[in-house]
Design a protein around this motif. Sequence first.
Motif, PDB file in Angstrom:
ATOM      1  N   GLY A  80      -2.403 -10.263   2.852  1.00 58.14           N
ATOM      2  CA  GLY A  80      -2.411  -8.870   2.406  1.00 58.14           C
ATOM      3  C   GLY A  80      -3.431  -8.014   3.117  1.00 58.14           C
ATOM      4  N   CYS A  81      -3.897  -6.994   2.419  1.00 60.17           N
ATOM      5  CA  CYS A  81      -4.678  -5.936   3.068  1.00 60.17           C
ATOM      6  C   CYS A  81      -6.170  -6.260   3.079  1.00 60.17           C
ATOM      7  CB  CYS A  81      -4.427  -4.621   2.353  1.00 60.17           C
ATOM      8  SG  CYS A  81      -5.024  -4.614   0.661  1.00 60.17           S
ATOM      9  N   ASN A  96      -7.840  -7.348  -0.092  1.00 59.15           N
ATOM     10  CA  ASN A  96      -7.731  -8.763  -0.437  1.00 59.15           C
ATOM     11  C   ASN A  96      -8.749  -9.606   0.342  1.00 59.15           C
ATOM     12  OD1 ASN A  96      -5.883  -8.717  -2.474  1.00 59.15           O
ATOM     13  ND2 ASN A  96      -4.383 -10.038  -1.444  1.00 59.15           N
ATOM     14  N   THR A 143      -3.074 -13.269  -2.915  1.00 63.32           N
ATOM     15  CA  THR A 143      -1.731 -12.883  -2.484  1.00 63.32           C
ATOM     16  C   THR A 143      -1.461 -11.387  -2.446  1.00 63.32           C
ATOM     17  OG1 THR A 143      -1.041 -12.990  -4.778  1.00 63.32           O
ATOM     18  CG2 THR A 143      -0.779 -15.004  -3.469  1.00 63.32           C
ATOM     19  N   CYS A 144      -0.400 -11.022  -1.714  1.00 65.83           N
ATOM     20  CA  CYS A 144       0.030  -9.626  -1.537  1.00 65.83           C
ATOM     21  C   CYS A 144       1.457  -9.460  -2.030  1.00 65.83           C
ATOM     22  CB  CYS A 144      -0.034  -9.262  -0.067  1.00 65.83           C
ATOM     23  SG  CYS A 144       0.628  -7.625   0.294  1.00 65.83           S
ATOM     24  N   SER A 145       1.703  -8.334  -2.671  1.00 60.99           N
ATOM     25  CA  SER A 145       2.984  -8.109  -3.314  1.00 60.99           C
ATOM     26  C   SER A 145       3.690  -6.875  -2.746  1.00 60.99           C
ATOM     27  CB  SER A 145       2.700  -7.904  -4.810  1.00 60.99           C
ATOM     28  OG  SER A 145       3.856  -7.918  -5.537  1.00 60.99           O
ATOM     29  N   VAL A 146       3.174  -6.334  -1.648  1.00 57.27           N
ATOM     30  CA  VAL A 146       3.595  -4.983  -1.261  1.00 57.27           C
ATOM     31  C   VAL A 146       5.049  -4.918  -0.804  1.00 57.27           C
ATOM     32  CG1 VAL A 146       2.829  -4.894   1.174  1.00 57.27           C
ATOM     33  CG2 VAL A 146       2.671  -2.862  -0.256  1.00 57.27           C
ATOM     34  N   CYS A 197      -2.453  -9.867  -5.948  1.00 58.21           N
ATOM     35  CA  CYS A 197      -1.453  -8.919  -6.441  1.00 58.21           C
ATOM     36  C   CYS A 197      -0.189  -9.592  -6.975  1.00 58.21           C
ATOM     37  CB  CYS A 197      -1.141  -7.912  -5.352  1.00 58.21           C
ATOM     38  SG  CYS A 197      -2.609  -6.933  -4.924  1.00 58.21           S
ATOM     39  N   ILE A 204       4.182  -0.718  -5.151  1.00 60.18           N
ATOM     40  CA  ILE A 204       3.797  -1.599  -6.266  1.00 60.18           C
ATOM     41  C   ILE A 204       2.289  -1.542  -6.548  1.00 60.18           C
ATOM     42  CG2 ILE A 204       3.353  -3.710  -4.893  1.00 60.18           C
ATOM     43  CD1 ILE A 204       5.364  -3.670  -8.162  1.00 60.18           C
ATOM     44  N   VAL A 205       1.522  -1.034  -5.573  1.00 58.17           N
ATOM     45  CA  VAL A 205       0.057  -1.133  -5.669  1.00 58.17           C
ATOM     46  C   VAL A 205      -0.530  -0.583  -6.980  1.00 58.17           C
ATOM     47  CG1 VAL A 205      -2.137  -0.403  -4.602  1.00 58.17           C
ATOM     48  CG2 VAL A 205      -0.303  -1.338  -3.185  1.00 58.17           C
ATOM     49  N   VAL A 236      -0.343  -3.186  -9.680  1.00 57.35           N
ATOM     50  CA  VAL A 236      -1.075  -4.451  -9.556  1.00 57.35           C
ATOM     51  C   VAL A 236      -2.578  -4.247  -9.344  1.00 57.35           C
ATOM     52  CG1 VAL A 236       0.867  -5.850  -8.806  1.00 57.35           C
ATOM     53  CG2 VAL A 236      -0.485  -4.619  -7.090  1.00 57.35           C
ATOM     54  N   ARG A 237      -2.965  -2.994  -9.079  1.00 55.39           N
ATOM     55  CA  ARG A 237      -4.377  -2.722  -8.818  1.00 55.39           C
ATOM     56  C   ARG A 237      -5.000  -1.781  -9.844  1.00 55.39           C
ATOM     57  NH1 ARG A 237      -7.628  -5.806  -5.578  1.00 55.39           N
ATOM     58  NH2 ARG A 237      -6.272  -6.896  -4.159  1.00 55.39           N
ATOM     59  N   GLN A 293      -7.762   1.827  -1.725  1.00 54.94           N
ATOM     60  CA  GLN A 293      -6.344   2.167  -1.599  1.00 54.94           C
ATOM     61  C   GLN A 293      -6.214   3.629  -1.201  1.00 54.94           C
ATOM     62  OE1 GLN A 293      -7.058  -0.179  -4.091  1.00 54.94           O
ATOM     63  NE2 GLN A 293      -5.941  -1.719  -2.948  1.00 54.94           N
TER      64      GLN A 293
HETATM   65 FE1  F3S Z   1      -3.210  -5.003  -0.699  1.00 60.77          FE
HETATM   66 FE2  F3S Z   1      -0.845  -6.161  -0.794  1.00 60.77          FE
HETATM   67 FE3  F3S Z   1      -2.226  -5.897  -2.984  1.00 60.77          FE
HETATM   68  S1  F3S Z   1      -1.371  -4.427   0.431  1.00 60.77           S
HETATM   69  S2  F3S Z   1      -3.470  -4.079  -2.703  1.00 60.77           S
HETATM   70  S3  F3S Z   1      -2.800  -7.115  -1.186  1.00 60.77           S
HETATM   71  S4  F3S Z   1      -0.053  -5.609  -2.803  1.00 60.77           S
END
Ligand code: F3S
Length: 432
Positions: free
Chosen positions: A9-10, A13, A45-48, A78, A159-160, A163-164, A195
Amino acid sequence: MKVYIETYGCQMNEYDSRVMASILTNSGHGMTQDLGTADVVMVNTCSVRDRAEARVLGRLRHLRGLMQKEAVLGIAGCVAQRLGERLLREVPGLSFVVGTEQYWRLPDIIESASAGRIAVAVDAGTGESYDDRPRADEASLCEFVSVMRGCNNYCSYCIVPYVRGRERSRPTSSIVDEVANLVTLGASEVTLIGQNVNSFSDEGRGFADLLGAVAGVEGLRRIRFATSHPKDLSSEVIDAVGSIDKVCEHIHLPVQSGSTEVLEAMNRSYTREEYVTLAQRIREGVPGVALTTDIIVGFPGETDAQFRETVSLMKQIRFDSAFMFHYSVREGTRAAEFTDDVPKDVKIARLQTIIGLQQQVTSEVNAALVGSSAEVLVEEPSQKNKELLFGRSRTGKVVVFPGDAGLAGHIVNVKIASASAWTLHGVNPVLS
Ligand code: F3S
Ligand code: SAH
Ligand code: SF4
């Protein structure tokens, strides 16, 4: 216990994995890079996008087979926040799930999980921003520092916010302390992340004030920040980027689409024209600035004509680089209620078109830099060729050049001798 963390993820993360590591080491655990000997294996993890999420679930199932039989497997970040308990059914052998606002509880969670009690901690809405976590005890040359978290923008595809959580800023003093600590440990550059960094607010002081405060940290050489939402990038911030020496001339300003109608359906709250005007103001206020962006193609209802508006915007603005995606439906977002009516092959063709276009623009923009000089913070010998040093220009471009490995960690000026879409090649480094 020895804990192994894998991060997807970003930048937030990446940063959070360090937060978790400092919480865990402070409570007596150790970190390891070796999966095979770890007692606890965690994936942040990332959910984007759908694919990011599917890949992470696949990876978790795979990890179970690679780790020690008696070790415990957990998921953070996320996807953990989004799916919570449901993950226990998706991933056999999963022992704990920890959401984005619950990292403080990791020491307890790990203890439970290791004793055979499955733990799920995904409560949200605590406003957690980890201000008081233990200090880092080592730092890289370039570090991330979170200044705000969460997002209230609710772009319809994203989705951010779910989840954030809600937007919240850290106190300026806590940010400045963290930066100062990282500089003491060897950092020269920090990227202030959030963000939506430009909506930072601390008792009436905004992001421009924060840049000023961070620039006051002695020994810090460079400041970067990401991500900026076009609606929040004020003229004070543009002036601060233009006038504060340490602040690098690079703004990541996601546009998402060149069509005002699509932007409206995305709930982005600016028009194409407003974006163009903002880009012009940035270029006037910050000479030599690099502008980079994010673009989504194939948003529900995007017509050919609307897609061509994105193409024309890219030609008009000529971004230095762009992250480009095709639209991915995220359950629970507003756009998930729209019909996902752009066929997959059209999405892919549109994506190919803009990737090709951007590659050409980036090559041209970089070629125009040949003959100029660039200030580079030297990171390390390049991976591909150990004779070459690697670093980034103030505008965030990768620069490689022949030079003495002893220059690592220093700022040098190099002359740009040639360029491609990915790399600038420099010569004659001179310490600045
Ligand atoms: Fe980043 Fe992915 Fe969460 S872009 S904020 S890790 S959904
Ligand atoms: N403001 C954020 C953006 C996070 S998501 C930040 O902190 O950087 C990064 C990028 O992913 C977005 O700018 C958008 O271009 C893309 N993206 C987000 N949701 C998406 C979706 N559902 N489908 C495709 N791309 C998406
Ligand atoms: Fe997502 Fe939009 Fe918030 Fe960025 S500004 S995190 S794209 S909702």
